[in-house]
Design an enzyme around this catalytic site. Sequence first.
Site, PDB file in Angstrom:
ATOM      1  CD  GLU A  10      -0.891 -12.400   3.538  1.00 53.52           C
ATOM      2  OE1 GLU A  10       0.326 -12.666   3.621  1.00 53.52           O
ATOM      3  OE2 GLU A  10      -1.332 -11.293   3.169  1.00 53.52           O
ATOM      4  CB  ILE A  14     -15.676  -0.181  -1.268  1.00 51.55           C
ATOM      5  CG1 ILE A  14     -15.445  -1.338  -2.239  1.00 51.55           C
ATOM      6  CG2 ILE A  14     -17.135   0.213  -1.223  1.00 51.55           C
ATOM      7  CD1 ILE A  14     -16.179  -2.621  -1.851  1.00 51.55           C
ATOM      8  CE  LYS A  73     -10.795  -6.065   5.614  1.00 52.42           C
ATOM      9  NZ  LYS A  73     -10.688  -7.040   4.522  1.00 52.42           N
ATOM     10  CG  ASP A 120      -9.108  -9.149   6.957  1.00 53.30           C
ATOM     11  OD1 ASP A 120      -8.285  -8.241   7.200  1.00 53.30           O
ATOM     12  OD2 ASP A 120      -9.902  -9.101   5.987  1.00 53.30           O
ATOM     13  CB  VAL A 152      -0.972  -0.003   1.208  1.00 52.38           C
ATOM     14  CG1 VAL A 152      -1.915   1.183   1.117  1.00 52.38           C
ATOM     15  CG2 VAL A 152      -1.763  -1.303   1.266  1.00 52.38           C
ATOM     16  N   GLY A 198      -0.912 -16.261  -5.011  1.00 53.07           N
ATOM     17  CA  GLY A 198      -0.770 -14.981  -4.297  1.00 53.07           C
ATOM     18  C   GLY A 198      -2.097 -14.383  -3.831  1.00 53.07           C
TER      19      GLY A 198
END
Length: 430
Positions: free
Chosen positions: A192, A138, A207, A203, A15, A189
């Site tokens: 992970e 988003i 969120k 995860d 990122v 890919g």
Amino acid sequence: MTHPLSIGLAGLGTVGVGLLHLLARNADLITARAGRPVIVTAVSARNRDRDRGVSLAGLNWHDDPVALAADPSIDVVVELIGGAEGPARDLVESALAERKPVVTANKALLAIHGAALAHAAEEAGVPLAFEAAVAGGIPVIKALREGLAVNRIARVAGILNGTCNYILTRMTDEGRDFAEILADAQRLGYAEADPSFDVDGIDAAHKLAILAALAFGRPVAFEAVHVEGISAISTFDIGFARELGYRIKLLGIARASEAGIEARVHPAMVPEHAPLARVDGVFNAIVIEGDFVGRVMLEGRGAGAGPTASAVAADLIDIARGRATPVWGAAAGALSTAPSVPIDQHIGPYYLRLMVVDRPGVIADVTAILRDQGVSLESMLQRGRAPGEAVPVVLVTHETQESAMRAALARIAALDAVMEAPTLVRIEAG
Ligand SMILES: NC(=O)c1ccc[n+]([C@@H]2O[C@H](COP(=O)([O-])OP(=O)(O)OC[C@H]3O[C@@H](n4cnc5c(N)ncnc54)[C@H](OP(=O)(O)O)[C@@H]3O)[C@@H](O)[C@H]2O)c1
């Protein structure tokens, strides 16, 4: 020209480097929209010598990311290291203590320490922005917190983890096992090396905790999210779901009722014609139901350098313009104190798959247990016969309370004809 907004960037991975590319490539557009140039002046990462495919010439390098917070040449700290503890947390806390605005993509940090960090940001009177932390590109944070701010939100439901959606989509399309598709996804890919954070639902739960806080104006409560992953889903379940007119998706769902706020992440059967059922591959999507707006759905790329950097840079434009909203949409004193509703109190229909020995009387035993617990059945499916061997049997219930379903399940699992742990999947509107 007004003075540029000077950025200190910690983390030069996927990122961070994506952000450097974006700020360079769209500099003219960003300057126009921010009212001034947005430029990175200092950076930090672990390895100074790594070739990152981008020039760092002219940028101040800090070995210690926390030093960015105190660097007087920096207006805004961008944290793209990751992790709920360690350097990411230290940096964000230090920057807020220095009264510097912070932009982060770190959902784990926000989900676990978001209440304290929001407090610190409010005390300091500076923004803590995190558009990139949920669903990557988003703009769901802005949608919920600003665009839909006047609505009472009844429900937020979404596909929040691209890795799980990719795996479930391929299991559905190819009829192959979870383990096989996961191994392939790792090779390509899309997953992970240690996939547990994604496939165990953590995860998505980070969120969802953030979305629930925004939707219901309550401090973030990650520990109250019920979490299940996708590893128990088999090709049997995918096939039966199709036969029954559903798709299996890992959903994050937060719902408000008179009892409080229910927040859960788990595989769910979604009617095949519902918009969420048609969101495939690595895509994310979120449905929001508000009392005045009705239903809104947002769909797009939930990860990757470009989409995530797009969200980070949008936060930087807000900061350059001096636009700021409290972290959870309202000041700490104006937030809701609604309680969390435990999963035991969830009410809905269920799909139950059993592997049972194919012999007379087994189904009667199972249905007797369900009847004793007050669970009524909508339908039952059994495919294939193999006398004396294990065969799958699927039961679909009418609306039932989770505690009754769990009590029935414990008794069913103890029957000697039941060969493996039963699989339970909640059925959910899309
Ligand atoms: N990747 C995505 O698609 C995506 C999407 C949404 C949100 N996010 C979030 O964005 C954040 C960054 O993710 P990423 O994928 O870019 O991670 P990444 O590729 O693993 O990069 C992490 C960066 O942090 C640096 N770093 C690690 N420990 C450090 C330390 N102690 N001091 C200084 N720098 C340190 C690393 O330095 P070295 O390069 O020198 O090792 C690396 O540059 C995370 O919070 C993640 O959850 C990512």
